[in-house]
Design an enzyme around this catalytic site. Sequence first.
Site, PDB file in Angstrom:
ATOM      1  N   ARG A   1      38.153   3.401  30.456  1.00 38.78           N
ATOM      2  CA  ARG A   1      39.419   3.115  31.140  1.00 38.78           C
ATOM      3  C   ARG A   1      39.454   3.695  32.544  1.00 38.78           C
ATOM      4  O   ARG A   1      40.239   3.286  33.373  1.00 38.78           O
ATOM      5  CB  ARG A   1      40.594   3.701  30.349  1.00 38.78           C
ATOM      6  CG  ARG A   1      40.753   3.147  28.957  1.00 38.78           C
ATOM      7  CD  ARG A   1      41.750   3.942  28.165  1.00 38.78           C
ATOM      8  NE  ARG A   1      41.223   5.305  27.961  1.00 38.78           N
ATOM      9  CZ  ARG A   1      41.930   6.300  27.456  1.00 38.78           C
ATOM     10  NH1 ARG A   1      43.186   6.124  27.097  1.00 38.78           N
ATOM     11  NH2 ARG A   1      41.387   7.496  27.295  1.00 38.78           N
TER      12      ARG A   1
ATOM     13  N   ASP B   1      56.513  19.021  46.891  1.00 38.93           N
ATOM     14  CA  ASP B   1      55.285  18.244  46.739  1.00 38.93           C
ATOM     15  C   ASP B   1      55.331  17.123  47.760  1.00 38.93           C
ATOM     16  O   ASP B   1      56.382  16.484  47.932  1.00 38.93           O
ATOM     17  CB  ASP B   1      55.167  17.624  45.344  1.00 38.93           C
ATOM     18  CG  ASP B   1      54.689  18.609  44.291  1.00 38.93           C
ATOM     19  OD1 ASP B   1      54.442  19.782  44.622  1.00 38.93           O
ATOM     20  OD2 ASP B   1      54.561  18.195  43.125  1.00 38.93           O
TER      21      ASP B   1
ATOM     22  N   ARG C   1      44.101  14.659  60.567  1.00 42.07           N
ATOM     23  CA  ARG C   1      45.440  15.268  60.557  1.00 42.07           C
ATOM     24  C   ARG C   1      45.244  16.771  60.732  1.00 42.07           C
ATOM     25  O   ARG C   1      44.553  17.398  59.963  1.00 42.07           O
ATOM     26  CB  ARG C   1      46.162  14.972  59.253  1.00 42.07           C
ATOM     27  CG  ARG C   1      46.507  13.502  59.073  1.00 42.07           C
ATOM     28  CD  ARG C   1      47.238  13.297  57.750  1.00 42.07           C
ATOM     29  NE  ARG C   1      47.459  11.900  57.470  1.00 42.07           N
ATOM     30  CZ  ARG C   1      48.634  11.292  57.577  1.00 42.07           C
ATOM     31  NH1 ARG C   1      49.698  11.953  57.980  1.00 42.07           N
ATOM     32  NH2 ARG C   1      48.751  10.016  57.283  1.00 42.07           N
TER      33      ARG C   1
ATOM     34  N   HIS D   1      47.039  22.142  61.537  1.00 42.56           N
ATOM     35  CA  HIS D   1      48.432  22.546  61.437  1.00 42.56           C
ATOM     36  C   HIS D   1      48.540  23.919  60.794  1.00 42.56           C
ATOM     37  O   HIS D   1      47.810  24.230  59.862  1.00 42.56           O
ATOM     38  CB  HIS D   1      49.222  21.551  60.583  1.00 42.56           C
ATOM     39  CG  HIS D   1      49.181  20.157  61.116  1.00 42.56           C
ATOM     40  ND1 HIS D   1      49.146  19.056  60.289  1.00 42.56           N
ATOM     41  CD2 HIS D   1      49.157  19.672  62.380  1.00 42.56           C
ATOM     42  CE1 HIS D   1      49.119  17.951  61.026  1.00 42.56           C
ATOM     43  NE2 HIS D   1      49.118  18.304  62.298  1.00 42.56           N
TER      44      HIS D   1
ATOM     45  N   LYS E   1      49.780  26.538  50.429  1.00 38.12           N
ATOM     46  CA  LYS E   1      49.819  25.185  49.877  1.00 38.12           C
ATOM     47  C   LYS E   1      48.561  24.880  49.084  1.00 38.12           C
ATOM     48  O   LYS E   1      47.471  25.310  49.428  1.00 38.12           O
ATOM     49  CB  LYS E   1      50.038  24.139  50.961  1.00 38.12           C
ATOM     50  CG  LYS E   1      49.032  24.125  52.072  1.00 38.12           C
ATOM     51  CD  LYS E   1      49.482  23.143  53.160  1.00 38.12           C
ATOM     52  CE  LYS E   1      48.664  23.311  54.417  1.00 38.12           C
ATOM     53  NZ  LYS E   1      49.146  22.456  55.491  1.00 38.12           N
TER      54      LYS E   1
ATOM     55  N   HIS F   1      45.237  24.197  58.754  1.00 40.19           N
ATOM     56  CA  HIS F   1      44.689  23.210  57.833  1.00 40.19           C
ATOM     57  C   HIS F   1      44.561  21.870  58.536  1.00 40.19           C
ATOM     58  O   HIS F   1      45.444  21.463  59.300  1.00 40.19           O
ATOM     59  CB  HIS F   1      45.612  23.070  56.611  1.00 40.19           C
ATOM     60  CG  HIS F   1      45.144  22.047  55.645  1.00 40.19           C
ATOM     61  ND1 HIS F   1      45.795  20.854  55.462  1.00 40.19           N
ATOM     62  CD2 HIS F   1      44.065  22.030  54.839  1.00 40.19           C
ATOM     63  CE1 HIS F   1      45.136  20.149  54.557  1.00 40.19           C
ATOM     64  NE2 HIS F   1      44.085  20.841  54.166  1.00 40.19           N
TER      65      HIS F   1
ATOM     66  N   TYR G   1      49.936  17.589  48.500  1.00 42.45           N
ATOM     67  CA  TYR G   1      50.214  18.971  48.883  1.00 42.45           C
ATOM     68  C   TYR G   1      51.297  19.522  47.968  1.00 42.45           C
ATOM     69  O   TYR G   1      52.298  18.869  47.740  1.00 42.45           O
ATOM     70  CB  TYR G   1      50.769  19.065  50.301  1.00 42.45           C
ATOM     71  CG  TYR G   1      50.033  18.293  51.352  1.00 42.45           C
ATOM     72  CD1 TYR G   1      49.130  18.911  52.197  1.00 42.45           C
ATOM     73  CD2 TYR G   1      50.262  16.923  51.515  1.00 42.45           C
ATOM     74  CE1 TYR G   1      48.466  18.205  53.178  1.00 42.45           C
ATOM     75  CE2 TYR G   1      49.597  16.211  52.493  1.00 42.45           C
ATOM     76  CZ  TYR G   1      48.702  16.859  53.323  1.00 42.45           C
ATOM     77  OH  TYR G   1      48.049  16.152  54.287  1.00 42.45           O
TER      78      TYR G   1
ATOM     79  N   ASP H   1      49.346  15.517  67.193  1.00 39.20           N
ATOM     80  CA  ASP H   1      47.971  15.996  67.050  1.00 39.20           C
ATOM     81  C   ASP H   1      47.154  15.697  68.302  1.00 39.20           C
ATOM     82  O   ASP H   1      46.349  16.516  68.734  1.00 39.20           O
ATOM     83  CB  ASP H   1      47.307  15.378  65.823  1.00 39.20           C
ATOM     84  CG  ASP H   1      47.838  15.950  64.509  1.00 39.20           C
ATOM     85  OD1 ASP H   1      48.613  16.928  64.538  1.00 39.20           O
ATOM     86  OD2 ASP H   1      47.477  15.408  63.451  1.00 39.20           O
TER      87      ASP H   1
END
Length: 187
Positions: free
Chosen positions: A23, A48, A59, A62, A71, A118, A131, A167
Amino acid sequence: MDFSTTPIPGLLEFTTTPYRDDRGFFSRTFEADTARAAGLEPEAFVEDSLSRSLGGVVRGIHVRTGRGEGKLVRCSHGRVFDVVVDLRPTSPTYLTWLSFILDGDVQNSIYVPPGCGHAFQALTPLADTSYRIDRRHDPSENLTICHDDPDLAIPWPLPVTVQSAGDRDARTLAELPQDLGRILAAP
């Protein structure tokens, strides 16, 4: 579920063994007892979040100023090159970075401690990154360091395809001495 420490104090990696059959697979992605054994309080996580990124997207880098934020991060679908940078001025590993491949088929995750930056780059056409965060988001505490900072020299595996405006406009570590001083400062 197991955990291991890393050379950066407080940075942990969690591994699990997905159960696979015809599956697909089933995997436990969080266990309160394992979190406690690793020194984390499961009840501390209050948000979350999920991001979906196209291949090549970067990304970050940060970090939250003030008390920071801890986190748990995992790639729930696809694969990402994940980077954690120790930005805690009093840490023995200050400005050290480590990278991990977070993989949706493996379901490994990392805990990023407060005061660490991160970032990640999506390695697959689509990558969903989850997260679990221990503080409510406060945009006034956001700090972004450019992903191609020459002092960090992170070797991103793919050409960067897309970044957010924030960014793209991020500054280098050399341009941020006062901002870096606010990391893990008293609230």
